[in-house]
Design a protein around this motif. Structure first.
Motif, PDB file in Angstrom:
ATOM      1  N   UNK A  52       0.813  -1.220   0.000  1.00 48.34           N
ATOM      2  CA  UNK A  52       0.000   0.000   0.000  1.00 48.34           C
ATOM      3  C   UNK A  52       0.843   1.266   0.000  1.00 48.34           C
ATOM      4  N   UNK A  53       2.075   1.162   0.483  1.00 48.64           N
ATOM      5  CA  UNK A  53       2.937   2.342   0.522  1.00 48.64           C
ATOM      6  C   UNK A  53       3.321   2.805  -0.875  1.00 48.64           C
ATOM      7  N   UNK A  54       3.521   1.847  -1.820  1.00 50.22           N
ATOM      8  CA  UNK A  54       4.099   2.183  -3.118  1.00 50.22           C
ATOM      9  C   UNK A  54       3.072   2.421  -4.220  1.00 50.22           C
ATOM     10  N   UNK A 232       1.639  -1.744   9.445  1.00 51.28           N
ATOM     11  CA  UNK A 232       1.404  -1.903  10.879  1.00 51.28           C
ATOM     12  C   UNK A 232       0.155  -1.144  11.315  1.00 51.28           C
ATOM     13  N   UNK A 233       0.038   0.085  10.838  1.00 46.50           N
ATOM     14  CA  UNK A 233      -1.079   0.940  11.246  1.00 46.50           C
ATOM     15  C   UNK A 233      -2.406   0.320  10.840  1.00 46.50           C
ATOM     16  N   UNK A 234      -2.480  -0.142   9.600  1.00 50.76           N
ATOM     17  CA  UNK A 234      -3.720  -0.730   9.102  1.00 50.76           C
ATOM     18  C   UNK A 234      -4.070  -2.012   9.864  1.00 50.76           C
ATOM     19  N   UNK A 256      -0.996   5.902   4.131  1.00 53.83           N
ATOM     20  CA  UNK A 256      -1.482   6.700   3.003  1.00 53.83           C
ATOM     21  C   UNK A 256      -2.647   6.055   2.254  1.00 53.83           C
ATOM     22  N   UNK A 257      -3.000   4.825   2.576  1.00 53.16           N
ATOM     23  CA  UNK A 257      -4.019   4.144   1.788  1.00 53.16           C
ATOM     24  C   UNK A 257      -5.410   4.703   2.078  1.00 53.16           C
ATOM     25  N   UNK A 258      -6.309   4.537   1.116  1.00 52.62           N
ATOM     26  CA  UNK A 258      -7.677   5.006   1.293  1.00 52.62           C
ATOM     27  C   UNK A 258      -8.336   4.311   2.482  1.00 52.62           C
ATOM     28  N   UNK A 276       3.049  12.373   0.920  1.00 55.57           N
ATOM     29  CA  UNK A 276       2.601  12.440  -0.467  1.00 55.57           C
ATOM     30  C   UNK A 276       3.480  11.531  -1.329  1.00 55.57           C
ATOM     31  N   UNK A 277       3.109  10.259  -1.410  1.00 53.08           N
ATOM     32  CA  UNK A 277       3.925   9.302  -2.165  1.00 53.08           C
ATOM     33  C   UNK A 277       3.817   9.493  -3.671  1.00 53.08           C
TER      34      UNK A 277
END
Length: 312
Positions: A52-54, A232-234, A256-258, A276-277
């Motif tokens: 999800x980061x990329x 981790x957060x998700x 950053x994911x929706x 802001x990736x």
């Protein structure tokens, strides 16, 4: 009758000229093919879009490459996959630039190929983490200042709760280590050392959820739960929701994911550092263009925008 014949002759003449012109243009183009030019060839070797980061970074790379006229070769890799083969392909294809994430460098062969690319004058752009072995252009978040934002937020909110800082058993990312060390040191300096607790977590996402479910179920007191990466957060937010323990555990993390942003809006996450990736991908193409235009920007660093959002 003579007028009609006259008009007919004119039309036939015009039509004949049109055919002759078309035949000439076709013959000219056949013998002089149109030469398409591009700004250059770039190669991106990054974690795949399932990470999800990329996902947004890939979007930024593609859009900016199309806008700037670059041919972009894409190689999406999985966790712990060697990128040596992709680096070798890039070098052999005479690429003008390689965009990579240093956390994907796990073997000596990849290190040597990065060095070879540098010796050949290929533009090297490192995303999200620095790379010291050869000159590269670094683009990413300022991990120290962003981590200090997290620490300062918790300092203003915490009273007597424990502060649980998640930490993977094996940490391949220098960025995650910087975040962990910065948050820990900042909160300790702010007088919260006795409340801090480092929680060792497994790397696998399924094992992580099972471990967190068991660990958090064993706790009775309220606590802040700090997550230093988007995965981790998700996972932590979903675990706390499944335990119906949102009132007990206050999650602060990066992401950053929706889906993560929706959990923030639903108050399953209290505060979220969002970077802001997509901008990271766009800047990578822009910097490569500047390098290829002759600017001496090796060993330059560019930080992307980031903001701390709360569910209020």
């Amino acid at each position: 009758m003579q007028k009609k014949q006259k008009y007919l002759n004119i039309l036939l003449s015009v039509f004949a000229v049109f055919l002759l012109t078309g035949a000439f243009v076709f013959q000219y183009r056949s013998s002089h093919p149109v030469q398409t030019t591009t700004a250059g060839r770039l190669t991106a070797i990054l974690y795949n879009e399932q990470n999800i980061f990329w996902k947004k970074t890939w979007e930024g790379l593609r859009e900016e490459a199309a806008a700037e006229g670059f041919d972009l070769s894409e190689y999406q890799v999985g966790n712990m996959e060697s990128i040596a083969d992709y680096l070798e392909i890039a070098i052999l294809s005479d690429t003008d630039g390689i965009i990579f994430d240093p956390s994907t460098i796990h073997d000596q062969e990849s290190v040597q190929l990065i060095s070879e690319a540098s010796d050949k004058g290929i533009c090297l752009v490192a995303l999200d983490a620095g790379y010291e072995d050869v000159p590269v252009i670094y683009i990413g978040i300022d991990n120290i200042s962003s981590s200090q934002k997290i620490a300062e937020y918790i300092h203003t909110q915490v009273s007597g709760e424990k502060i649980l800082l998640l930490n993977r058993e094996i940490n391949y990312s220098s960025n995650l280590k910087i975040r962990q060390d910065t948050i820990w040191s900042a909160l300790a300096d702010m007088g919260h050392e006795e409340q801090l607790c480092l929680v060792k977590i497994p790397n696998d996402s399924i094992e992580l959820r099972e471990y967190l479910s068991s660990y958090l179920s064993s706790l009775e007191e309220p606590a802040f739960l700090i997550c230093i990466g988007p995965g981790q957060t998700l996972t932590a937010a979903k675990t706390v929701l499944s335990l119906n323990a949102s009132n007990q555990f206050r999650i602060v993390g990066f992401g950053e994911s929706e889906e993560t942003i929706e959990l923030l809006e639903e108050h399953a996450i209290e505060a979220l550092l969002i970077q802001d990736n997509k901008q990271m991908g766009s800047l990578a193409i822009q910097c490569a263009g500047r390098f290829l235009a002759g600017e001496n920007i090796s060993r330059s660093s560019y930080t992307i925008d980031n903001f701390l959002y709360t569910n209020d």
